[in-house]
Scaffold this motif. Structure first.
Motif, PDB file in Angstrom:
ATOM      1  N   GLY A   7       0.615  -1.157  -0.081  1.00  0.00           N
ATOM      2  CA  GLY A   7       0.004   0.013  -0.025  1.00  0.00           C
ATOM      3  C   GLY A   7       0.808   1.448  -0.046  1.00  0.00           C
ATOM      4  N   GLY A   8       2.110   1.470  -0.016  1.00  0.00           N
ATOM      5  CA  GLY A   8       3.029   2.597   0.100  1.00  0.00           C
ATOM      6  C   GLY A   8       3.104   3.069  -1.147  1.00  0.00           C
ATOM      7  N   GLY A   9       3.592   4.241  -1.358  1.00  0.00           N
ATOM      8  CA  GLY A   9       3.571   4.963  -2.682  1.00  0.00           C
ATOM      9  C   GLY A   9       4.009   6.317  -2.385  1.00  0.00           C
ATOM     10  N   LEU A  10       3.956   6.977  -3.541  1.00  0.00           N
ATOM     11  CA  LEU A  10       4.113   8.581  -3.384  1.00  0.00           C
ATOM     12  C   LEU A  10       3.074   9.326  -3.260  1.00  0.00           C
ATOM     13  N   ARG A  18      -3.531   4.228   2.687  1.00  0.00           N
ATOM     14  CA  ARG A  18      -4.046   3.104   3.291  1.00  0.00           C
ATOM     15  C   ARG A  18      -2.816   1.864   3.301  1.00  0.00           C
ATOM     16  N   LEU A  19      -2.146   1.380   4.129  1.00  0.00           N
ATOM     17  CA  LEU A  19      -1.119   0.427   4.243  1.00  0.00           C
ATOM     18  C   LEU A  19      -1.990  -0.859   4.721  1.00  0.00           C
ATOM     19  N   SER A  20      -1.674  -1.876   3.953  1.00  0.00           N
ATOM     20  CA  SER A  20      -2.141  -3.277   4.502  1.00  0.00           C
ATOM     21  C   SER A  20      -1.164  -4.226   5.194  1.00  0.00           C
ATOM     22  N   CYS A  21      -1.432  -5.061   6.050  1.00  0.00           N
ATOM     23  CA  CYS A  21      -0.470  -6.240   6.500  1.00  0.00           C
ATOM     24  C   CYS A  21      -1.276  -7.428   6.386  1.00  0.00           C
ATOM     25  N   THR A  22      -1.094  -8.384   5.538  1.00  0.00           N
ATOM     26  CA  THR A  22      -1.650  -9.461   5.428  1.00  0.00           C
ATOM     27  C   THR A  22      -0.813 -10.741   5.853  1.00  0.00           C
ATOM     28  N   THR A  68      -4.886   5.726  11.910  1.00  0.00           N
ATOM     29  CA  THR A  68      -5.749   4.823  12.380  1.00  0.00           C
ATOM     30  C   THR A  68      -5.303   3.391  11.965  1.00  0.00           C
ATOM     31  N   ILE A  69      -5.272   2.433  13.098  1.00  0.00           N
ATOM     32  CA  ILE A  69      -5.102   0.876  12.899  1.00  0.00           C
ATOM     33  C   ILE A  69      -6.213   0.420  13.106  1.00  0.00           C
ATOM     34  N   SER A  70      -6.489  -0.702  12.066  1.00  0.00           N
ATOM     35  CA  SER A  70      -7.863  -1.500  12.222  1.00  0.00           C
ATOM     36  C   SER A  70      -7.529  -2.906  11.852  1.00  0.00           C
ATOM     37  N   LEU A  80      -3.301   0.148   8.329  1.00  0.00           N
ATOM     38  CA  LEU A  80      -2.875   1.552   8.665  1.00  0.00           C
ATOM     39  C   LEU A  80      -3.535   2.490   7.886  1.00  0.00           C
ATOM     40  N   GLU A  81      -4.512   3.165   8.259  1.00  0.00           N
ATOM     41  CA  GLU A  81      -5.014   4.374   7.476  1.00  0.00           C
ATOM     42  C   GLU A  81      -4.157   5.682   7.903  1.00  0.00           C
TER      43      GLU A  81
END
Length: 125
Positions: A7-10, A18-22, A68-70, A80-81
């Motif tokens: 989900g990273g980027g510029l 919004r990052l994701s961790c699966t 915000t973590i969810s 991680l929003e």
């Protein structure tokens, strides 16, 4: 046990990501998930932690009120929003998981057992 961060980027200052961790190979239900980041030339720092069953969520001062973590246990994913991003948020972001007694409640935020590979977030105009 594997974690995949994405989900990273510029993004421009003031923008959002919004990052994701699966997780694979295990279910997140009994694990705390923490996000860390490492900016260029700086040490890795903890920024957020979501305790088991989302009973507790913690944020570092630098990102409180903006991030915000969810988690979605059905998707075995933690998010991680990130809002109101600033250039000082530029870093490689890592997610980590641990189910040890203190860490699963985010009461200890170091030496997490399992780590994702990191995703780069660049905030720049």
């Amino acid at each position: 046990v594997q974690l995949q961060a994405s989900g990273g980027g510029l993004v421009q200052p003031g923008g959002s990501l919004r990052l994701s961790c699966t997780a694979s190979g295990f279910t997140l239900d009994d694990y705390a998930i923490a996000w860390f980041r490492q900016a260029p030339g700086k040490e890795r720092e903890w920024i957020s932690c979501d305790g088991v069953s989302s009973a507790n969520a913690y944020y570092a001062h630098a990102i409180r009120g903006r991030f915000t973590i969810s988690r979605d246990n059905a998707k075995n994913t933690v998010y991680l929003e990130m809002n109101s991003l600033q250039p000082e948020d530029t870093a490689v972001y890592f997610c980590a998981a641990d189910s040890a007694p203190m860490k699963r409640l985010c009461l200890v935020l170091s030496d997490f057992a399992s780590w994702g590979q990191g995703t780069l977030v660049t905030v720049s105009s």
